[in-house]
Design a protein around this motif. Structure first.
Motif, PDB file in Angstrom:
ATOM      1  N   TYR A  54       0.827  -1.204   0.000  1.00 49.52           N
ATOM      2  CA  TYR A  54       0.000   0.000   0.000  1.00 49.52           C
ATOM      3  C   TYR A  54       0.863   1.256   0.000  1.00 49.52           C
ATOM      4  N   LYS A  55       1.957   1.204   0.751  1.00 53.86           N
ATOM      5  CA  LYS A  55       2.850   2.366   0.819  1.00 53.86           C
ATOM      6  C   LYS A  55       3.498   2.633  -0.542  1.00 53.86           C
ATOM      7  N   GLN A  56       3.887   1.579  -1.236  1.00 55.79           N
ATOM      8  CA  GLN A  56       4.476   1.761  -2.562  1.00 55.79           C
ATOM      9  C   GLN A  56       3.458   2.322  -3.548  1.00 55.79           C
ATOM     10  N   TRP A  57       2.218   1.839  -3.447  1.00 51.96           N
ATOM     11  CA  TRP A  57       1.176   2.387  -4.309  1.00 51.96           C
ATOM     12  C   TRP A  57       1.018   3.883  -4.056  1.00 51.96           C
ATOM     13  N   ARG A  58       1.002   4.254  -2.778  1.00 49.43           N
ATOM     14  CA  ARG A  58       0.827   5.674  -2.438  1.00 49.43           C
ATOM     15  C   ARG A  58       2.022   6.504  -2.903  1.00 49.43           C
ATOM     16  N   ASP A  59       3.244   6.058  -2.605  1.00 52.45           N
ATOM     17  CA  ASP A  59       4.440   6.842  -2.905  1.00 52.45           C
ATOM     18  C   ASP A  59       4.695   6.968  -4.406  1.00 52.45           C
ATOM     19  N   ASP A  60       4.477   5.871  -5.139  1.00 46.47           N
ATOM     20  CA  ASP A  60       4.864   5.844  -6.555  1.00 46.47           C
ATOM     21  C   ASP A  60       3.730   6.177  -7.513  1.00 46.47           C
ATOM     22  N   ASN A  61       2.478   6.041  -7.057  1.00 46.71           N
ATOM     23  CA  ASN A  61       1.367   6.203  -7.998  1.00 46.71           C
ATOM     24  C   ASN A  61       0.310   7.196  -7.549  1.00 46.71           C
ATOM     25  N   PHE A  62       0.031   7.250  -6.256  1.00 44.08           N
ATOM     26  CA  PHE A  62      -1.058   8.093  -5.769  1.00 44.08           C
ATOM     27  C   PHE A  62      -0.583   9.028  -4.651  1.00 44.08           C
ATOM     28  N   PRO A  63       0.397   9.890  -4.925  1.00 49.94           N
ATOM     29  CA  PRO A  63       0.898  10.787  -3.873  1.00 49.94           C
ATOM     30  C   PRO A  63      -0.135  11.804  -3.413  1.00 49.94           C
ATOM     31  N   PHE A  64      -1.206  11.970  -4.183  1.00 44.41           N
ATOM     32  CA  PHE A  64      -2.264  12.923  -3.839  1.00 44.41           C
ATOM     33  C   PHE A  64      -3.268  12.334  -2.857  1.00 44.41           C
ATOM     34  N   TRP A  65      -3.120  11.057  -2.487  1.00 49.24           N
ATOM     35  CA  TRP A  65      -3.995  10.389  -1.534  1.00 49.24           C
ATOM     36  C   TRP A  65      -3.245  10.060  -0.252  1.00 49.24           C
ATOM     37  N   SER A  66      -4.000   9.935   0.827  1.00 48.48           N
ATOM     38  CA  SER A  66      -3.421   9.415   2.064  1.00 48.48           C
ATOM     39  C   SER A  66      -3.306   7.898   1.949  1.00 48.48           C
ATOM     40  N   LEU A  67      -2.525   7.300   2.849  1.00 51.29           N
ATOM     41  CA  LEU A  67      -2.362   5.853   2.835  1.00 51.29           C
ATOM     42  C   LEU A  67      -3.699   5.159   3.074  1.00 51.29           C
ATOM     43  N   ALA A  68      -4.521   5.729   3.941  1.00 47.11           N
ATOM     44  CA  ALA A  68      -5.829   5.150   4.234  1.00 47.11           C
ATOM     45  C   ALA A  68      -6.736   5.178   3.003  1.00 47.11           C
ATOM     46  N   THR A  69      -6.684   6.266   2.231  1.00 48.78           N
ATOM     47  CA  THR A  69      -7.498   6.358   1.024  1.00 48.78           C
ATOM     48  C   THR A  69      -7.062   5.336  -0.015  1.00 48.78           C
ATOM     49  N   VAL A  70      -5.749   5.154  -0.138  1.00 47.77           N
ATOM     50  CA  VAL A  70      -5.230   4.145  -1.074  1.00 47.77           C
ATOM     51  C   VAL A  70      -5.754   2.765  -0.700  1.00 47.77           C
ATOM     52  N   ARG A  71      -5.671   2.437   0.594  1.00 44.11           N
ATOM     53  CA  ARG A  71      -6.129   1.123   1.053  1.00 44.11           C
ATOM     54  C   ARG A  71      -7.631   0.941   0.786  1.00 44.11           C
ATOM     55  N   ARG A  72      -8.416   1.981   1.103  1.00 44.50           N
ATOM     56  CA  ARG A  72      -9.870   1.878   0.896  1.00 44.50           C
ATOM     57  C   ARG A  72     -10.219   1.690  -0.582  1.00 44.50           C
TER      58      ARG A  72
END
Length: 283
Positions: A54-72
């Motif tokens: 989830y952290k890699q998705w957030r850092d590399d693809n969705f920096p505009f989202w929080s980690l919680a939003t990525v997971r949801r």
């Protein structure tokens, strides 16, 4: 690969896809689809996979989202059956998920939506204008409830109302996604990666004016050195096209040629020198 998804790197989201599954889910699907069609994808049992935390998705693809939003967003896609998860890690302790898209599920969801829209349209025609108003109000509410929280372009729902309620002579024709990738590539090559606001602007412009005209406006703006806010300059160019009813590339080029012609004529005329004309060469 599903026909509702793009293959290029910019996160370009189909409005119908977002209306059916939700904006965040559509963004996740688009980005997973991109990686599944890249060289980094792994093929296992005939299916392409990509793995990330989830952290890699957030850092590399969705920096505009929080980690919680990525997971949801990812878990929502899982619950809806749009993505398939597995664990093919060699190390038993590695719990990083592997992801693939169930394109058949995506197509079924979109086909169901299209069938519902067609059925609603037929019912409206049979039941008259009163039911039309009720039906479109319900459709507008459904789309808005899914997209407002994520600030998806507001006209995406309003256009569906306008298409039936506005006379054909007054309605603005809407383009499809054709050429969207080329527009994003033109912007990226000129000014770098577009942020979320510019991405929305580009999407709206392509739907309103067409990809070829937007690309031409970008090219014209790129000739101006030192632009601090290129999106506003491109918007002003497109607004001028709209005001002057320049609706095709041929119209625009003809207009540009008319503006260049007086300048060329002025350059061709020799400078007038009254003193030179009064010189008596035979004296």
């Amino acid at each position: 690969m599903g026909k509702w998804l793009f293959d290029s790197h910019p996160i370009v989201v189909d409005r119908e896809l977002a209306a059916v599954f939700g904006l965040n889910e559509a963004i996740v699907l688009q980005q997973i689809n991109y990686w599944l069609n890249s060289k980094t994808a792994k093929t296992v049992n005939g299916r392409k996979w990509i793995y990330n935390s989830y952290k890699q998705w957030r850092d590399d693809n969705f920096p505009f989202w929080s980690l919680a939003t990525v997971r949801r967003a990812i878990e929502s896609c899982e619950k809806k059956g749009l993505i398939i998860t597995a664990n093919y890690n060699k190390a038993g302790f590695d719990k990083t998920k592997w992801y693939s898209i169930d394109y058949d599920a995506v197509d079924r969801g979109m086909s169901k939506r299209c069938a519902q829209n067609e059925q609603t349209s037929c019912s409206n025609c049979a039941d008259g204008a009163v039911q039309n108003e009720q039906t479109y109000t319900r459709d507008y509410t459904e789309i808005t409830s899914e997209t407002t929280a994520a600030s998806w372009p507001a006209h995406s729902a309003a256009e569906s109302v306008q298409s039936e309620s506005t006379p054909a002579s007054e309605a603005t024709p809407l383009r499809n996604n054709e050429g969207m990738n080329e527009v994003f590539n033109s912007w990226t090559n000129t000014w770098g990666w577009p942020n979320g606001i510019i991405t929305t602007d580009l999407t709206e412009w392509v739907h309103k004016y067409g990809a070829d005209i937007v690309q031409h406006a970008i090219k014209q703006a790129a000739e101006t050195v030192g632009l601090k806010k290129p999106s506003k300059y491109v918007a002003s160019i497109l607004d001028r096209y709209d005001r002057e009813h320049l609706t095709t590339i041929d119209d625009i080029k003809a207009d540009e040629q008319r503006h260049k012609q007086p300048q060329q004529n002025r350059r061709k005329q020799p400078p007038t020198d009254p003193d030179w004309q009064l010189i008596d060469h035979f004296s």
